[in-house]
Design an enzyme around this catalytic site. Structure first.
Site, PDB file in Angstrom:
ATOM      1  N   GLY A  73       0.775  -1.231   0.074  1.00 60.99           N
ATOM      2  CA  GLY A  73      -0.101   0.038   0.034  1.00 60.99           C
ATOM      3  C   GLY A  73       0.998   1.268  -0.131  1.00 60.99           C
ATOM      4  O   GLY A  73       1.656   1.303   0.736  1.00 60.99           O
ATOM      5  N   CYS A 120      -7.714  -0.861   5.531  1.00 53.76           N
ATOM      6  CA  CYS A 120      -6.649  -1.387   6.339  1.00 53.76           C
ATOM      7  C   CYS A 120      -7.037  -1.193   7.771  1.00 53.76           C
ATOM      8  O   CYS A 120      -7.462   0.075   7.993  1.00 53.76           O
ATOM      9  CB  CYS A 120      -5.548  -0.359   6.041  1.00 53.76           C
ATOM     10  SG  CYS A 120      -4.253  -0.950   7.087  1.00 53.76           S
TER      11      CYS A 120
HETATM   12  C1  FMN Z   1       1.927  -8.306   6.642  1.00 51.01           C
HETATM   13  C2  FMN Z   1       0.988  -8.069   5.926  1.00 51.01           C
HETATM   14  C3  FMN Z   1       0.865  -6.676   5.279  1.00 51.01           C
HETATM   15  C4  FMN Z   1      -0.254  -6.170   4.471  1.00 51.01           C
HETATM   16  N1  FMN Z   1      -0.298  -4.884   4.090  1.00 51.01           N
HETATM   17  C5  FMN Z   1      -1.473  -4.647   3.266  1.00 51.01           C
HETATM   18  C6  FMN Z   1      -1.393  -3.259   2.161  1.00 51.01           C
HETATM   19  O1  FMN Z   1      -0.360  -2.617   2.459  1.00 51.01           O
HETATM   20  N2  FMN Z   1      -2.746  -3.184   1.706  1.00 51.01           N
HETATM   21  C7  FMN Z   1      -3.580  -4.035   1.668  1.00 51.01           C
HETATM   22  O2  FMN Z   1      -4.682  -3.666   0.909  1.00 51.01           O
HETATM   23  N3  FMN Z   1      -3.892  -5.040   2.347  1.00 51.01           N
HETATM   24  C8  FMN Z   1      -2.661  -5.420   2.968  1.00 51.01           C
HETATM   25  N4  FMN Z   1      -2.617  -6.700   3.714  1.00 51.01           N
HETATM   26  C9  FMN Z   1      -3.910  -7.669   3.417  1.00 51.01           C
HETATM   27  C10 FMN Z   1      -3.561  -8.680   2.543  1.00 51.01           C
HETATM   28  O3  FMN Z   1      -3.265  -8.182   1.099  1.00 51.01           O
HETATM   29  C11 FMN Z   1      -4.733  -9.510   2.471  1.00 51.01           C
HETATM   30  O4  FMN Z   1      -5.962  -8.861   2.102  1.00 51.01           O
HETATM   31  C12 FMN Z   1      -4.831 -10.327   3.701  1.00 51.01           C
HETATM   32  O5  FMN Z   1      -3.798 -10.698   4.374  1.00 51.01           O
HETATM   33  C13 FMN Z   1      -5.845 -11.718   3.437  1.00 51.01           C
HETATM   34  O6  FMN Z   1      -5.049 -12.575   2.581  1.00 51.01           O
HETATM   35  P1  FMN Z   1      -4.294 -13.884   3.015  1.00 51.01           P
HETATM   36  O7  FMN Z   1      -4.617 -14.605   4.085  1.00 51.01           O
HETATM   37  O8  FMN Z   1      -3.945 -14.584   1.718  1.00 51.01           O
HETATM   38  O9  FMN Z   1      -2.999 -13.172   3.798  1.00 51.01           O
HETATM   39  C14 FMN Z   1      -1.310  -7.269   4.405  1.00 51.01           C
HETATM   40  C15 FMN Z   1      -1.504  -8.323   4.959  1.00 51.01           C
HETATM   41  C16 FMN Z   1      -0.336  -8.661   5.846  1.00 51.01           C
HETATM   42  C17 FMN Z   1      -0.400 -10.051   6.412  1.00 51.01           C
END
Ligand code: FMN
Length: 312
Positions: free
Chosen positions: A45, A129
């Site tokens: 992001g 977020c």
């Molecule tokens: C360490 C970390 C940082 C993240 N940073 C962002 C971000 O900058 N912008 C965003 O929209 N989602 C962010 N997310 C959310 C992920 O893109 C995703 O929506 C969420 O983790 C669910 O998917 P997953 O279970 O496959 O991780 C972040 C997730 C994690 C774990």
């Protein structure tokens, strides 16, 4: 076999996109993953300016998942365009830029700047977020706020606009509808679930920010349900995510109604996961004699349940 999928004006070679915040700016992985073989890369992001994020500890492991409160640390849009975008272009990555703001004007400004930058395929609006005090989720938890930010960005860009929805609401489908009404080309969901963990010995929260966002396999069934609900509410494409770690997980999201998916937390477990996921999809297509993967989107069969309802 045709694994390609279409999101608005974009055609992706396959439905697998790296999720924002879990794949850096993409370039960090370019020695181990051929970025051009991915459906896309959603970069960390970006705000207009650089941000430090929260102090550590900002990551905690939990059963079948993790909590994070990074606080949107980032290099800001101008450094991104100067330092990261050229390499992403050279590597032929399909770049989804995840943008964040504290006001609608900031989202609009980011959209304008990125629309003029060569090599940006789509804008993912982070209105979800859970780890920042101002902006972001404030828009994503209000129907008028969601509509306002999406329509403001829609007016200034011809890039596909993809608001990323929060699961921290009662009726996520109404937010997908608000986004679609405001001119979104697609929606992505879910961002992380607001959560916390406590060290019982010290009685202190495990994260410096006290609360954070839960991701990983623990959230997957809830995310699948939310994708299913949104599919019934809107006709624009849905990009589904939440705990995807296997090809079968990808298929579950697609059958529930996702046109494409994002893979986040699983990257931290296995950075080479992409090959395994693609092989698994091809294997499924061969076993089920499917020529075009996009044909399975939204094909969940609920007929028995519906018949039971009708006859009861
Ligand atoms: C360490 C970390 C940082 C993240 N940073 C962002 C971000 O900058 N912008 C965003 O929209 N989602 C962010 N997310 C959310 C992920 O893109 C995703 O929506 C969420 O983790 C669910 O998917 P997953 O279970 O496959 O991780 C972040 C997730 C994690 C774990």
């Amino acid at each position: 076999m045709d694994l390609s999928v279409t999101i608005g004006s974009l055609t992706l070679p396959n439905p697998l996109i790296a999720a924002s915040g879990c794949f850096g700016y993409g370039v960090e992985y370019s020695d181990v993953v051929d970025l051009s073989t991915l459906g896309g890369v959603a970069v960390k992001g970006l705000f207009l300016a650089e941000r430090e994020g929260h102090p550590p500890p900002r990551i905690v492991e939990t059963p079948a998942g993790m909590l994070n409160a990074i606080g949107l640390q980032g290099i800001g849009v101008h450094r991104f365009i100067r330092e990261k975008l050229p390499e992403l272009r050279d590597r032929r990555a399909i770049v989804f830029v995840n943008i964040c703001g504290t006001t609608i004007d900031e989202y609009v400004e980011l959209a304008r700047i990125l629309s003029d930058a060569e090599g940006v395929a789509a804008l993912e609006l982070n209105i979800s977020c859970p780890n920042i005090k101002e902006g972001g989720i404030t828009f994503g938890c209000s129907l008028p706020g969601t509509h306002a930010v999406v329509s403001a960005v829609r007016k200034v860009t011809s890039l596909p606009v993809i608001p990323k929805l929060t699961p921290n609401v009662t009726d996520v489908a109404s937010f997908a509808r608000a986004a679609a009404d405001a001119g979104a080309d697609a929606v992505s969901l879910v961002n992380t679930f607001l959560a916390m963990a406590i060290d019982v010995e010290t009685r202190r929260p495990k994260l410096s920010n006290i609360v954070g966002g839960l991701s990983g396999p623990a959230i997957r069934p809830i995310a699948v349900r939310m994708v299913y609900e949104c599919r019934r509410a809107v006709t624009i494409p849905i990009i589904g995510m939440g705990g995807i770690a296997t090809a079968s997980d990808v298929l579950e999201f697609m059958i529930a109604g996702a046109t494409a998916v994002q893979v986040g937390t699983a990257n931290f477990v296995d950075p080479f996961i992409w090959r395994t996921l693609l092989d698994g999809l091809r294997d499924y297509m061969a076993r089920h004699e499917i020529a075009e993967l996009s044909g399975i989107v939204g094909t969940i069969d609920t007929s028995k349940r519906e018949q039971a309802w009708i006859s009861s």
